[in-house]
Design a protein around this motif. Structure first.
Motif, PDB file in Angstrom:
ATOM      1  N   UNK A  76     -14.155   2.290   7.796  1.00  0.00           N
ATOM      2  CA  UNK A  76     -13.686   3.666   7.627  1.00  0.00           C
ATOM      3  C   UNK A  76     -13.779   4.481   8.928  1.00  0.00           C
ATOM      4  N   UNK A  77     -14.826   4.252   9.709  1.00  0.00           N
ATOM      5  CA  UNK A  77     -15.023   5.054  10.921  1.00  0.00           C
ATOM      6  C   UNK A  77     -13.901   4.855  11.933  1.00  0.00           C
ATOM      7  N   UNK A  78     -13.308   3.667  11.947  1.00  0.00           N
ATOM      8  CA  UNK A  78     -12.269   3.394  12.943  1.00  0.00           C
ATOM      9  C   UNK A  78     -10.871   3.751  12.436  1.00  0.00           C
ATOM     10  N   UNK A  79     -10.726   4.161  11.175  1.00  0.00           N
ATOM     11  CA  UNK A  79      -9.403   4.419  10.641  1.00  0.00           C
ATOM     12  C   UNK A  79      -8.726   5.621  11.290  1.00  0.00           C
ATOM     13  N   UNK A  80      -9.502   6.590  11.725  1.00  0.00           N
ATOM     14  CA  UNK A  80      -8.911   7.789  12.299  1.00  0.00           C
ATOM     15  C   UNK A  80      -8.952   7.799  13.818  1.00  0.00           C
ATOM     16  N   UNK A  81      -9.325   6.689  14.428  1.00  0.00           N
ATOM     17  CA  UNK A  81      -9.390   6.628  15.885  1.00  0.00           C
ATOM     18  C   UNK A  81      -7.977   6.504  16.477  1.00  0.00           C
ATOM     19  N   UNK A 107      -5.686   4.155  12.037  1.00  0.00           N
ATOM     20  CA  UNK A 107      -6.186   2.797  12.186  1.00  0.00           C
ATOM     21  C   UNK A 107      -5.844   1.861  11.051  1.00  0.00           C
ATOM     22  N   UNK A 108      -5.149   2.354  10.011  1.00  0.00           N
ATOM     23  CA  UNK A 108      -4.903   1.503   8.846  1.00  0.00           C
ATOM     24  C   UNK A 108      -3.934   0.364   9.155  1.00  0.00           C
ATOM     25  N   UNK A 109      -2.983   0.595  10.035  1.00  0.00           N
ATOM     26  CA  UNK A 109      -2.045  -0.475  10.390  1.00  0.00           C
ATOM     27  C   UNK A 109      -2.748  -1.593  11.147  1.00  0.00           C
ATOM     28  N   UNK A 110      -3.696  -1.230  12.021  1.00  0.00           N
ATOM     29  CA  UNK A 110      -4.466  -2.258  12.728  1.00  0.00           C
ATOM     30  C   UNK A 110      -5.302  -3.065  11.743  1.00  0.00           C
ATOM     31  N   UNK A 111      -5.871  -2.370  10.770  1.00  0.00           N
ATOM     32  CA  UNK A 111      -6.666  -3.045   9.752  1.00  0.00           C
ATOM     33  C   UNK A 111      -5.801  -3.988   8.929  1.00  0.00           C
ATOM     34  N   UNK A 130       0.844  -1.183   0.000  1.00  0.00           N
ATOM     35  CA  UNK A 130       0.000   0.000   0.000  1.00  0.00           C
ATOM     36  C   UNK A 130       0.886   1.241   0.000  1.00  0.00           C
ATOM     37  N   UNK A 131       0.755   2.037  -1.047  1.00  0.00           N
ATOM     38  CA  UNK A 131       1.580   3.221  -1.176  1.00  0.00           C
ATOM     39  C   UNK A 131       0.917   4.449  -0.564  1.00  0.00           C
ATOM     40  N   UNK A 132       1.740   5.345  -0.051  1.00  0.00           N
ATOM     41  CA  UNK A 132       1.245   6.604   0.509  1.00  0.00           C
ATOM     42  C   UNK A 132       2.337   7.644   0.356  1.00  0.00           C
ATOM     43  N   UNK A 174      -4.316 -14.304   5.090  1.00  0.00           N
ATOM     44  CA  UNK A 174      -3.055 -15.015   4.929  1.00  0.00           C
ATOM     45  C   UNK A 174      -2.070 -14.283   4.042  1.00  0.00           C
ATOM     46  N   UNK A 175      -2.310 -13.011   3.780  1.00  0.00           N
ATOM     47  CA  UNK A 175      -1.436 -12.198   2.931  1.00  0.00           C
ATOM     48  C   UNK A 175      -0.948 -11.006   3.735  1.00  0.00           C
ATOM     49  N   UNK A 176       0.363 -10.855   3.845  1.00  0.00           N
ATOM     50  CA  UNK A 176       0.915  -9.746   4.601  1.00  0.00           C
ATOM     51  C   UNK A 176       0.708  -8.418   3.893  1.00  0.00           C
ATOM     52  N   UNK A 177       0.638  -7.352   4.667  1.00  0.00           N
ATOM     53  CA  UNK A 177       0.478  -6.006   4.123  1.00  0.00           C
ATOM     54  C   UNK A 177       1.682  -5.170   4.534  1.00  0.00           C
ATOM     55  N   UNK A 178       2.262  -4.472   3.576  1.00  0.00           N
ATOM     56  CA  UNK A 178       3.349  -3.558   3.907  1.00  0.00           C
ATOM     57  C   UNK A 178       3.068  -2.188   3.305  1.00  0.00           C
ATOM     58  N   UNK A 179       3.510  -1.151   4.003  1.00  0.00           N
ATOM     59  CA  UNK A 179       3.288   0.222   3.574  1.00  0.00           C
ATOM     60  C   UNK A 179       4.589   0.789   3.028  1.00  0.00           C
TER      61      UNK A 179
END
Length: 295
Positions: free
Chosen positions: A290-295, A112-116, A103-105, A125-130
């Motif tokens: 989406x609601x929890x992303x900015x918590x 909250x995106x890292x928790x997601x 995921x690019x930024x 079963x697929x890792x996510x990296x930023x």
């Protein structure tokens, strides 16, 4: 294996969905428990079992109001299918090992995106990296990223997007200016001041003001760090989403609340064609959370 090969050769309308439903009912001993295990409504589960029985031309379960039991044919199919499906699941999990969804930024990930991402990795079963990508499409345009966090509009063509949230804006003012002492600024006031523009990942441009009353460009830059430094040395003012106030500070810059400004929309985007197989799934999960992303 020979039995399954023969079944698939003769009954092409039988698929893994039917077999997984059958095995769940066989192992759970009933449709209600199997539905909970598969997260399926009972009518859907019943239709899949009936379709399997119709395709095979045999009865797999004896049903009554009190119990559901395997027939002799059902027991044979269960004993054959169970180890094969487990072997298949194991093989598929092995294939997913080491797979990464990138995921690019360009700056400031939602809190909250890292928790997601962690939750997604456990479920899919697929890792996510930023990865930080200082490009107009946060790495989608260069192939570095499978999804990109994009802010502002208009959005590039050729992408599918989900709207995550909207943010208000803050103004970034040189600390040496008298404006830095203000408790708030109005969007219209900025038209009389030189504007610092992030040409790659910025969200503020002169054409956002009415024609004939637009700010002059004080300086241009290509990323958030350069933007902040150019404000600090007094080349002009800038605006950014309010989340920037939580992420970026500088001793020579004051971040001042801004009134009357258009909001900034944040999107998660992926290519319309040739996207990573898990991109749409992650985007949908992010949209639902989406609601929890900015918590």
């Amino acid at each position: 294996m020979k039995l399954l090969n023969r079944l698939y050769a003769q009954r092409m309308n039988i698929d893994l969905r039917h077999l997984r439903c059958f095995l769940a009912v066989a192992e759970e001993g009933g449709f209600t428990a199997a539905g909970r295990r598969l997260h399926l409504a009972q009518p859907t589960l019943t239709r899949n079992i009936r379709s399997l029985e119709d395709s095979l031309g045999v009865r797999l379960f004896e049903r009554s109001t009190r119990r559901t039991e395997l027939t002799d044919k059902g027991q044979t199919l269960r004993d054959t299918v169970a180890p094969l499906l487990r072997q298949l699941d194991s093989a598929l999990q092995d294939l997913q090992k080491g797979e990464k969804l990138r995921i690019g930024f360009s700056w400031g990930l939602p809190q909250g995106l890292s928790r997601l991402a962690t939750r997604f990795g456990e479920e899919a079963g697929v890792g996510v990296e930023f990865i930080r990508c200082d490009t107009p499409q946060a790495g989608l345009d260069t192939g570095q990223a499978h999804l990109g966090l994009l802010r502002g509009e208009p959005l590039p063509k050729g992408l599918r997007t989900v709207l995550l949230y909207e943010e208000s804006r803050i103004a970034a003012v040189p600390a040496s200016w008298q404006l830095a002492e203000r408790t708030a600024l109005d969007w219209a006031e900025l038209a009389d001041l030189p504007l610092i523009i992030n040409t790659v990942s910025g969200t503020t441009f002169p054409d956002m003001w009415p024609d004939g009353r637009r700010p002059a460009v004080g300086a241009e830059c290509r990323n958030m760090d350069e933007w902040l430094e150019q404000v600090a040395v007094g080349l002009g003012v800038g605006t950014a989403p309010v989340s920037a106030a939580r992420r970026y500070t500088h001793p020579s810059v004051r971040l001042v609340p801004l009134t009357g400004a258009p909001t900034v929309r944040a999107y998660l985007a992926y290519p319309s064609h040739g996207a990573h197989p898990q991109a749409a799934r992650f985007a949908d999960l992010a949209w639902r959370a989406a609601e929890e992303l900015q918590e």
